[in-house]
Scaffold this motif. Structure first.
Motif, short mmCIF file in Angstrom:
data_model
loop_
_atom_site.label_atom_id
_atom_site.label_comp_id
_atom_site.label_asym_id
_atom_site.label_seq_id
_atom_site.Cartn_x
_atom_site.Cartn_y
_atom_site.Cartn_z
N LYS A 30 5.47 -3.12 2.42
CA LYS A 30 4.04 -2.93 2.94
C LYS A 30 3.22 -2.99 1.74
O LYS A 30 3.57 -2.18 0.69
CB LYS A 30 4.04 -1.41 3.69
CG LYS A 30 2.90 -1.36 4.15
CD LYS A 30 2.87 -0.25 5.40
CE LYS A 30 2.91 1.40 4.90
NZ LYS A 30 2.92 2.22 6.00
N LEU A 31 2.04 -3.55 1.79
CA LEU A 31 0.95 -3.51 0.81
C LEU A 31 -0.04 -2.87 1.27
O LEU A 31 -0.69 -3.38 2.23
CB LEU A 31 0.61 -4.88 0.43
CG LEU A 31 -0.17 -4.76 -0.64
CD1 LEU A 31 0.31 -4.23 -2.24
CD2 LEU A 31 -0.93 -6.45 -1.20
N ILE A 32 -0.66 -1.61 0.87
CA ILE A 32 -1.90 -1.00 1.12
C ILE A 32 -2.98 -1.44 0.25
O ILE A 32 -2.73 -1.11 -1.18
CB ILE A 32 -1.57 0.62 1.48
CG1 ILE A 32 -0.47 0.77 2.39
CG2 ILE A 32 -3.00 1.30 1.65
CD1 ILE A 32 0.05 2.25 2.12
N ILE A 33 -4.00 -2.05 0.79
CA ILE A 33 -5.09 -2.23 0.01
C ILE A 33 -5.86 -1.01 -0.07
O ILE A 33 -6.54 -0.62 1.10
CB ILE A 33 -5.93 -3.50 0.38
CG1 ILE A 33 -4.83 -4.61 0.55
CG2 ILE A 33 -6.94 -4.03 -0.66
CD1 ILE A 33 -5.25 -6.01 0.97
N ARG A 50 -16.64 -3.07 3.13
CA ARG A 50 -15.76 -3.54 2.11
C ARG A 50 -14.42 -3.64 2.81
O ARG A 50 -13.47 -4.81 3.06
CB ARG A 50 -15.37 -2.80 0.80
CG ARG A 50 -16.56 -3.30 0.00
CD ARG A 50 -16.64 -2.61 -1.19
NE ARG A 50 -17.15 -1.22 -1.32
CZ ARG A 50 -16.86 -0.41 -2.03
NH1 ARG A 50 -16.14 -0.57 -2.94
NH2 ARG A 50 -17.74 0.79 -1.90
N VAL A 51 -13.96 -2.53 3.65
CA VAL A 51 -12.52 -2.39 4.45
C VAL A 51 -12.77 -3.54 5.68
O VAL A 51 -11.55 -4.50 5.76
CB VAL A 51 -12.43 -1.10 4.93
CG1 VAL A 51 -11.21 -0.99 5.98
CG2 VAL A 51 -12.14 -0.22 3.62
N ALA A 52 -13.58 -3.70 6.11
CA ALA A 52 -13.59 -4.67 7.37
C ALA A 52 -13.62 -6.07 6.73
O ALA A 52 -12.83 -6.87 7.55
CB ALA A 52 -14.95 -4.52 8.07
N GLU A 67 -7.59 0.27 3.57
CA GLU A 67 -8.07 1.83 3.88
C GLU A 67 -8.84 2.31 2.62
O GLU A 67 -8.59 1.56 1.44
CB GLU A 67 -6.82 2.59 3.79
CG GLU A 67 -6.15 3.39 5.14
CD GLU A 67 -5.17 4.34 4.76
OE1 GLU A 67 -5.61 5.59 4.41
OE2 GLU A 67 -4.00 4.09 5.42
N SER A 68 -9.76 3.00 2.89
CA SER A 68 -10.47 3.49 1.77
C SER A 68 -9.96 4.83 1.24
O SER A 68 -9.23 5.37 2.01
CB SER A 68 -12.04 3.52 2.08
OG SER A 68 -12.27 4.49 3.00
#
Ligand code: ADP
Length: 161
Positions: A30-33, A50-52, A67-68
């Motif tokens: 899993k990669l969380i940005i 930015r998230v959107a 996620e921020s």
């Protein structure tokens, strides 16, 4: 379950970022940005925007979440039970700073390690700041960002005029 975090400002996400995301998503489960929500750093787009944008341009990669976060990256990593931090390296100029940050993070939280991806050479010169500057002067940024991000950039610049 190997979880990685790719932190950054992503103001906005470029094809260089996207390339790192696609490659990193192949080596972790899993990669969380993690979009840095840092009020001290002036950004063109809000963290929510930015998230959107990132969600939209990564929607075809199944193991990516966006996620921020604010505060310390290592705390965010702990909260997400992630042990890998992903960063991209463009030029030698990135290296000194990245090395310091990686070593500091490891000192603070020894469970977290940083994994570096070297840029694909076609994207090595792309940075969010150059893209913003170029777009503000009406330049064509279609070689640097996805068509969706290009539309968002144009709209934002118009809104700010
Ligand atoms: P930060 O403010 O944390 O540097 P950025 O959004 O500018 O955030 O960059 C996030 C990460 O992506 C950094 O590791 C940066 O080196 C990397 N990066 C930025 N642009 C590129 C690119 N064109 N190719 C590869 N990596 C990149």
């Amino acid at each position: 379950m190997k979880t990685g975090i790719y932190p950054g400002s992503f103001d906005p996400i470029t094809l260089g970022h996207l390339d790192i995301i696609k490659r990193a998503a192949l080596v972790v489960d899993k990669l969380i940005i993690g979009v840095l929500n840092n009020s001290a750093k002036k950004s063109l787009f809000t963290p929510e925007e930015r998230v959107a944008m990132i969600q939209k341009v990564t929607s075809d990669i199944p193991n990516v979440e966006v996620e921020s976060f604010n505060g310390l990256l290592v705390d965010f990593a702990d909260q997400k039970q992630a042990h890998i931090i992903v960063r991209g390296l463009r030029a030698i100029s990135d290296f000194e700073y990245e090395l310091q940050i990686a070593q500091t993070n490891r000192k603070v939280n020894s469970k977290v390690d940083t994994m570096f991806f070297t840029t694909s050479e076609e994207y090595s010169y792309i940075s969010s700041s150059i893209v913003k500057e170029y777009a503000m002067y009406g330049g064509d940024v279609s070689q640097f960002v996805t068509p969706y991000v290009e539309t968002c950039l144009k709209a934002k610049i118009k809104e700010n005029r």
